[in-house]
Design a protein around this motif. Sequence first.
Motif, PDB file in Angstrom:
ATOM      1  N   VAL A  46       0.854  -1.180   0.000  1.00 27.17           N
ATOM      2  CA  VAL A  46       0.000   0.000   0.000  1.00 27.17           C
ATOM      3  C   VAL A  46       0.894   1.234   0.000  1.00 27.17           C
ATOM      4  CG1 VAL A  46      -1.808   1.251   1.214  1.00 27.17           C
ATOM      5  CG2 VAL A  46      -1.762  -1.251   1.289  1.00 27.17           C
ATOM      6  N   PHE A  47       0.704   2.112  -0.974  1.00 30.65           N
ATOM      7  CA  PHE A  47       1.518   3.311  -1.105  1.00 30.65           C
ATOM      8  C   PHE A  47       0.750   4.508  -0.550  1.00 30.65           C
ATOM      9  CE2 PHE A  47       3.202   0.332  -4.089  1.00 30.65           C
ATOM     10  CZ  PHE A  47       4.570   0.584  -4.138  1.00 30.65           C
ATOM     11  N   ARG A  48       1.248   5.069   0.537  1.00 28.16           N
ATOM     12  CA  ARG A  48       0.648   6.252   1.148  1.00 28.16           C
ATOM     13  C   ARG A  48       1.225   7.493   0.459  1.00 28.16           C
ATOM     14  NH1 ARG A  48      -1.457   7.874   6.207  1.00 28.16           N
ATOM     15  NH2 ARG A  48      -1.979  10.067   5.995  1.00 28.16           N
ATOM     16  N   LEU A  49       0.362   8.351  -0.082  1.00 27.21           N
ATOM     17  CA  LEU A  49       0.811   9.535  -0.807  1.00 27.21           C
ATOM     18  C   LEU A  49       1.273  10.600   0.176  1.00 27.21           C
ATOM     19  CD1 LEU A  49      -1.975   9.813  -3.529  1.00 27.21           C
ATOM     20  CD2 LEU A  49       0.123   8.466  -3.574  1.00 27.21           C
ATOM     21  N   GLN A  50       2.400  11.256  -0.140  1.00 27.27           N
ATOM     22  CA  GLN A  50       2.896  12.335   0.714  1.00 27.27           C
ATOM     23  C   GLN A  50       1.941  13.513   0.707  1.00 27.27           C
ATOM     24  OE1 GLN A  50       6.904  13.128  -0.675  1.00 27.27           O
ATOM     25  NE2 GLN A  50       7.759  11.709   0.835  1.00 27.27           N
ATOM     26  N   GLU A  51       1.341  13.763  -0.437  1.00 30.50           N
ATOM     27  CA  GLU A  51       0.328  14.816  -0.560  1.00 30.50           C
ATOM     28  C   GLU A  51      -0.906  14.203  -1.217  1.00 30.50           C
ATOM     29  OE1 GLU A  51       1.679  18.252  -2.585  1.00 30.50           O
ATOM     30  OE2 GLU A  51       3.357  18.624  -1.215  1.00 30.50           O
ATOM     31  N   GLY A  52      -2.067  14.459  -0.621  1.00 26.03           N
ATOM     32  CA  GLY A  52      -3.296  13.935  -1.184  1.00 26.03           C
ATOM     33  C   GLY A  52      -3.581  14.487  -2.571  1.00 26.03           C
ATOM     34  N   VAL A  53      -4.233  13.661  -3.398  1.00 27.85           N
ATOM     35  CA  VAL A  53      -4.608  14.057  -4.760  1.00 27.85           C
ATOM     36  C   VAL A  53      -6.126  14.212  -4.807  1.00 27.85           C
ATOM     37  CG1 VAL A  53      -4.652  13.376  -7.185  1.00 27.85           C
ATOM     38  CG2 VAL A  53      -2.625  12.900  -5.783  1.00 27.85           C
ATOM     39  N   ARG A  54      -6.583  15.391  -5.168  1.00 22.24           N
ATOM     40  CA  ARG A  54      -8.017  15.656  -5.211  1.00 22.24           C
ATOM     41  C   ARG A  54      -8.638  15.063  -6.464  1.00 22.24           C
ATOM     42  NH1 ARG A  54     -12.015  16.493  -1.606  1.00 22.24           N
ATOM     43  NH2 ARG A  54     -13.843  17.390  -2.638  1.00 22.24           N
ATOM     44  N   ALA A  55      -9.635  14.201  -6.282  1.00 18.20           N
ATOM     45  CA  ALA A  55     -10.378  13.602  -7.391  1.00 18.20           C
ATOM     46  C   ALA A  55     -11.759  14.234  -7.417  1.00 18.20           C
ATOM     47  CB  ALA A  55     -10.479  12.090  -7.212  1.00 18.20           C
ATOM     48  N   ALA A  56     -12.049  14.991  -8.472  1.00 13.61           N
ATOM     49  CA  ALA A  56     -13.314  15.712  -8.583  1.00 13.61           C
ATOM     50  C   ALA A  56     -14.311  14.921  -9.424  1.00 13.61           C
ATOM     51  CB  ALA A  56     -13.081  17.089  -9.195  1.00 13.61           C
ATOM     52  N   ALA A  57     -15.575  15.287  -9.297  1.00 11.55           N
ATOM     53  CA  ALA A  57     -16.623  14.648 -10.095  1.00 11.55           C
ATOM     54  C   ALA A  57     -16.293  14.786 -11.577  1.00 11.55           C
ATOM     55  CB  ALA A  57     -17.972  15.276  -9.782  1.00 11.55           C
ATOM     56  N   GLY A  58     -16.398  13.696 -12.312  1.00 11.09           N
ATOM     57  CA  GLY A  58     -16.081  13.687 -13.740  1.00 11.09           C
ATOM     58  C   GLY A  58     -14.686  13.200 -14.047  1.00 11.09           C
ATOM     59  N   ASP A  59     -13.809  13.112 -13.041  1.00 12.53           N
ATOM     60  CA  ASP A  59     -12.461  12.603 -13.267  1.00 12.53           C
ATOM     61  C   ASP A  59     -12.494  11.087 -13.487  1.00 12.53           C
ATOM     62  OD1 ASP A  59     -11.271  15.066 -13.056  1.00 12.53           O
ATOM     63  OD2 ASP A  59     -10.657  14.824 -10.959  1.00 12.53           O
ATOM     64  N   GLU A  60     -11.574  10.611 -14.301  1.00 11.89           N
ATOM     65  CA  GLU A  60     -11.417   9.179 -14.575  1.00 11.89           C
ATOM     66  C   GLU A  60     -10.169   8.661 -13.862  1.00 11.89           C
ATOM     67  OE1 GLU A  60      -9.947   6.346 -18.308  1.00 11.89           O
ATOM     68  OE2 GLU A  60     -10.562   8.421 -18.664  1.00 11.89           O
ATOM     69  N   LEU A  61     -10.280   7.527 -13.214  1.00  7.58           N
ATOM     70  CA  LEU A  61      -9.118   6.845 -12.652  1.00  7.58           C
ATOM     71  C   LEU A  61      -8.703   5.768 -13.648  1.00  7.58           C
ATOM     72  CD1 LEU A  61      -7.337   6.651 -10.025  1.00  7.58           C
ATOM     73  CD2 LEU A  61      -8.742   4.660  -9.453  1.00  7.58           C
ATOM     74  N   ARG A  62      -7.525   5.926 -14.231  1.00  9.53           N
ATOM     75  CA  ARG A  62      -7.071   5.015 -15.275  1.00  9.53           C
ATOM     76  C   ARG A  62      -5.848   4.235 -14.796  1.00  9.53           C
ATOM     77  NH1 ARG A  62      -5.864   7.766 -20.886  1.00  9.53           N
ATOM     78  NH2 ARG A  62      -8.126   8.107 -20.674  1.00  9.53           N
ATOM     79  N   VAL A  63      -5.916   2.910 -14.916  1.00 11.34           N
ATOM     80  CA  VAL A  63      -4.825   2.025 -14.524  1.00 11.34           C
ATOM     81  C   VAL A  63      -4.262   1.358 -15.774  1.00 11.34           C
ATOM     82  CG1 VAL A  63      -4.157   0.010 -13.155  1.00 11.34           C
ATOM     83  CG2 VAL A  63      -5.881   1.595 -12.287  1.00 11.34           C
ATOM     84  N   THR A  64      -2.943   1.430 -15.951  1.00 15.02           N
ATOM     85  CA  THR A  64      -2.276   0.827 -17.104  1.00 15.02           C
ATOM     86  C   THR A  64      -1.228  -0.150 -16.605  1.00 15.02           C
ATOM     87  OG1 THR A  64      -2.584   2.853 -18.402  1.00 15.02           O
ATOM     88  CG2 THR A  64      -0.977   1.248 -19.219  1.00 15.02           C
ATOM     89  N   CYS A  65      -1.336  -1.406 -17.044  1.00 14.21           N
ATOM     90  CA  CYS A  65      -0.389  -2.449 -16.659  1.00 14.21           C
ATOM     91  C   CYS A  65       0.377  -2.934 -17.886  1.00 14.21           C
ATOM     92  CB  CYS A  65      -1.111  -3.632 -16.025  1.00 14.21           C
ATOM     93  SG  CYS A  65      -2.018  -3.247 -14.513  1.00 14.21           S
ATOM     94  N   ALA A  66       1.600  -3.360 -17.672  1.00 14.80           N
ATOM     95  CA  ALA A  66       2.403  -3.949 -18.752  1.00 14.80           C
ATOM     96  C   ALA A  66       3.033  -5.239 -18.248  1.00 14.80           C
ATOM     97  CB  ALA A  66       3.474  -2.974 -19.220  1.00 14.80           C
ATOM     98  N   TRP A  67       3.027  -6.263 -19.132  1.00 17.33           N
ATOM     99  CA  TRP A  67       3.613  -7.558 -18.799  1.00 17.33           C
ATOM    100  C   TRP A  67       4.549  -7.992 -19.929  1.00 17.33           C
ATOM    101  CZ3 TRP A  67      -1.645  -6.634 -19.236  1.00 17.33           C
ATOM    102  CH2 TRP A  67      -2.398  -6.641 -18.067  1.00 17.33           C
ATOM    103  N   SER A  68       5.410  -8.948 -19.629  1.00 18.86           N
ATOM    104  CA  SER A  68       6.183  -9.648 -20.664  1.00 18.86           C
ATOM    105  C   SER A  68       6.228 -11.123 -20.297  1.00 18.86           C
ATOM    106  CB  SER A  68       7.602  -9.079 -20.793  1.00 18.86           C
ATOM    107  OG  SER A  68       8.353  -9.336 -19.619  1.00 18.86           O
ATOM    108  N   ASN A  69       6.326 -11.954 -21.337  1.00 18.63           N
ATOM    109  CA  ASN A  69       6.294 -13.408 -21.138  1.00 18.63           C
ATOM    110  C   ASN A  69       7.307 -14.067 -22.073  1.00 18.63           C
ATOM    111  OD1 ASN A  69       5.430 -15.922 -20.270  1.00 18.63           O
ATOM    112  ND2 ASN A  69       3.661 -15.990 -21.635  1.00 18.63           N
TER     113      ASN A  69
END
Length: 283
Positions: A232-255
């Motif tokens: 769990v990564f605790r942020l040093q400074e909070g990030v404000r998420a406002a209505a309409g914002d998108e939370l986007r997660v991008t993962c990369a793998w190799s095999n």
Amino acid sequence: ELAYTPPPLGTRADDYRCFVIDPRVSTPFPTAAMSIEPGNRAIVHHAIAFMVAPAQADEARRLDDAEAGPGYTCYGGARVTPAYASGLWVPGDASVLEPPREDIGYWFPAGWQLILQVHYNVANAHGEDRSEVVVWETPVPIGEVPRNLLVGDYDFVIPPRASRVEGTASGWFTAAGTADVLGVSAAEGTIYAVTPHMHELGRSLRVQLVHPDGTSQCVLSIPAWDFHWQGVFRLQEGVRAAAGDELRVTCAWSNPDGSDTVTWGEGTSDEMCYASVALYGGP
């Protein structure tokens, strides 16, 4: 206290086991956090602690009684509903997620119990485990319950000998006062912690906040993913998420050395891609 020894590798490499724990709570108390101390880190892949009401605890005990040995098989969850995930341990995580203020937390109701789900992998080690759950009490009354938004990609395909494959997933923030939709949306607020997760084929992970005007803000970036050093990564400074914002997660793998196609799954030889953000309503 119960000890549990997963079956040997010849039976199966991955073993998902749930254990019912009665903390004997007679008076509700304010809780700031819940953590898990794995007993045998060589075989514990990850662990989740669920809070359950007395009726669900009784149901879980019936599942326990129906199987030999301590606990019961519980692939994918606690096998009782509702069960509220309240604590997590993954390799590399030795910290407790403290909320930003003392009055942020939740109440542990009288009579409620815990179900500890442990994912064991015995491909490289074996032996006995005695994992424990630690509940952290806060000294002040609870004024706000934190919420979270979990976003994951479950449809990716990683072919054999692939040098790089990417997957993305998104969730959205809505106006304050609106109800959260699991895995889809959460009410706006301030993000104070991020929990990412992939398995051993993971190479990088990025969490962004994408605003309606197309601009974006980095919340978390892990350019060199290491399965054995996550948490769990605790942020040093909070990030404000406002209505309409998108939370986007991008993962990369190799095999590059793989001979099989890999998709989403809970086994160690499968893969995952998700990130959960914790937030509260303050600025």
